[in-house]
Design an enzyme around this catalytic site. Structure first.
Site, PDB file in Angstrom:
ATOM      1  N   ASP A 128     -68.582   8.951  94.887  1.00  0.00           N
ATOM      2  CA  ASP A 128     -68.047  10.105  94.183  1.00  0.00           C
ATOM      3  C   ASP A 128     -66.983  10.855  94.969  1.00  0.00           C
ATOM      4  OD1 ASP A 128     -70.144  10.664  95.869  1.00  0.00           O
ATOM      5  OD2 ASP A 128     -71.351  11.704  94.379  1.00  0.00           O
ATOM      6  N   ASP A 150     -71.630   9.931 100.547  1.00  0.00           N
ATOM      7  CA  ASP A 150     -71.574  10.514  99.209  1.00  0.00           C
ATOM      8  C   ASP A 150     -70.825  11.845  99.305  1.00  0.00           C
ATOM      9  OD1 ASP A 150     -73.436  10.387  96.395  1.00  0.00           O
ATOM     10  OD2 ASP A 150     -72.777  12.396  97.004  1.00  0.00           O
ATOM     11  N   HIS A 166     -80.630  13.718  97.613  1.00  0.00           N
ATOM     12  CA  HIS A 166     -80.828  15.161  97.446  1.00  0.00           C
ATOM     13  C   HIS A 166     -82.302  15.551  97.366  1.00  0.00           C
ATOM     14  CE1 HIS A 166     -76.620  16.003  97.024  1.00  0.00           C
ATOM     15  NE2 HIS A 166     -76.487  15.322  95.899  1.00  0.00           N
ATOM     16  N   HIS A 217     -71.356  14.632  98.037  1.00  0.00           N
ATOM     17  CA  HIS A 217     -72.228  15.799  98.076  1.00  0.00           C
ATOM     18  C   HIS A 217     -73.098  15.757  99.332  1.00  0.00           C
ATOM     19  CE1 HIS A 217     -71.478  14.960  93.692  1.00  0.00           C
ATOM     20  NE2 HIS A 217     -70.983  16.175  93.855  1.00  0.00           N
TER      21      HIS A 217
END
Length: 365
Positions: A264, A179, A142, A181
């Site tokens: 996740d 991931d 990120h 996200h």
């Protein structure tokens, strides 16, 4: 050659500050007995512990690495950002961006996390190991060049790629981010770079809330976002790999594939609703290994990102690393039967299949 495994106990000591879930403690937000952001050391430590207990660790080329150098970090991050991070780290820590608190020594721990990814890539490129897994912490996908967010302080994968490209300027790299996200940091760094293909499979509108749309394509369509609805499950992830990811890799023909390997998207993760399983991560690893073998002499590096279930991340990670290493050592998933019963069925499964078909058609050349 064997599979490289890069880890360091000091990364487990990174402190995420006094938080309750993603909110700083204070006002009506009461401290937790085991406080801190969801990105805590136990998911990673328990993965390493499980590998030690089954004997998987002993079959790998297990090693640490040096901190990423200032020179390496400057290829991605401006000096003003690194200076501010390092200065705060000398004291009691702080927070420079959004939900990325850190304590004393956080700069050195983050640079070590980046260093693990850098050495993993360097060793694969030099042929010292067949493929590699970096158990990096804190994560990095990120992080933008000058603004950390989403638990990420340094762009681990981008720094590792740029270190490799400093030695081989014409290197073509594909980054697959599974991931849950959106890999907004990696996308931002490479959105205008046609020599790096970025692909992100993520839960739509999870985090960040304002990025990850399929129509963000980048220069020469070198950015592929694959936003999925909550509850997508194992079959959807495998359909995405077959219909979108592998064809895109075949068109791009990378010299190296790097995976932003978050867990996740797994069932019972507190930050998602996707219902992937340990089998999902093993199967995706097998698929990306096949692509790497076909396209780039097997040069493949997985870099650990998210995953917040202390119970389930160890089984997902073990299945992934065992598959990566062609190992027969298993840690049977104790939730396999339960999670199989929770997979999408009926009309929802048909909707998901059509949804992926539409995305595949959109991303087709």
């Amino acid at each position: 050659m064997t599979t490289g495994f890069y880890w360091d106990e000091r990364c487990f000591w990174f402190s995420g500050g006094n938080y309750a879930f993603t909110q700083p403690v204070g006002g009506l937000v009461q401290p937790l007995a085991a406080g801190g952001i969801p990105e805590n050391p136990e998911t990673k430590r328990r993965l390493k512990n499980l590998m030690d207990v089954t004997g998987l660790t002993q079959t790998l080329a297990s090693q640490s690495a040096d901190m990423a150098s200032r020179e390496a970090l400057l290829r991605v991050h401006p000096s003003a950002y690194l200076d501010a991070f390092e200065e705060a780290s000398k004291g009691s820590g702080g927070e420079l961006g959004l939900r990325v608190p850190f304590g004393h020594g956080g700069y050195e721990q983050a640079a070590l996390s980046t260093g693990l990814a850098c050495r993993a890539v360097a060793d694969v490129m030099a042929g010292r190991v067949r493929n590699a897994y970096a158990l990096s912490r804190p994560p990095g996908h990120h992080c933008l060049p000058d603004w950390p967010n989403g638990f990420c302080l340094l762009a681990n994968i981008a720094v590792a790629i740029e270190a490799a490209r400093s030695q081989q300027p014409d290197l073509k790299v594909a980054v697959l981010d599974w991931d849950v996200h959106h890999g907004n940091g990696t996308e931002a760094i490479y959105i205008d770079d046609p020599a790096v293909l970025t692909l992100s499979i993520h839960q739509e509108r999870n985090y960040p809330l304002d990025s990850g749309d399929a129509d963000t394509r980048g220069v020469d369509k070198s950015n592929i976002n694959i936003p999925l609805p909550p509850g997508a499950g194992h079959a959807t992830y495998m359909q995405v790999m077959e219909r979108i990811v592998q064809p895109a890799l075949q068109r791009f023909k990378p010299d190296l594939i790097v995976v932003a390997c978050g867990y996740d998207a797994a069932a019972i993760d507190p930050l998602s609703r996707m219902f992937a399983t340990a089998q999902t991560f093993s199967a995706m690893t097998a698929a990306i290994k096949a692509s790497a073998a076909e396209l780039c002499d097997g040069r493949l590096v997985l870099v650990h990102e998210g995953g917040y279930s202390e119970v389930y991340v160890p089984f997902c990670g073990h299945a992934t690393i065992s598959t990566l290493a062609d190992s027969t050592i298993e840690a049977p998933d104790p939730f396999e039967e339960t999670f199989a019963k929770r997979q999408p069925r009926g009309k929802f499964a048909k909707f998901l299949a059509t949804y992926v078909d539409d995305l595949a058609a959109f991303h087709a050349p």
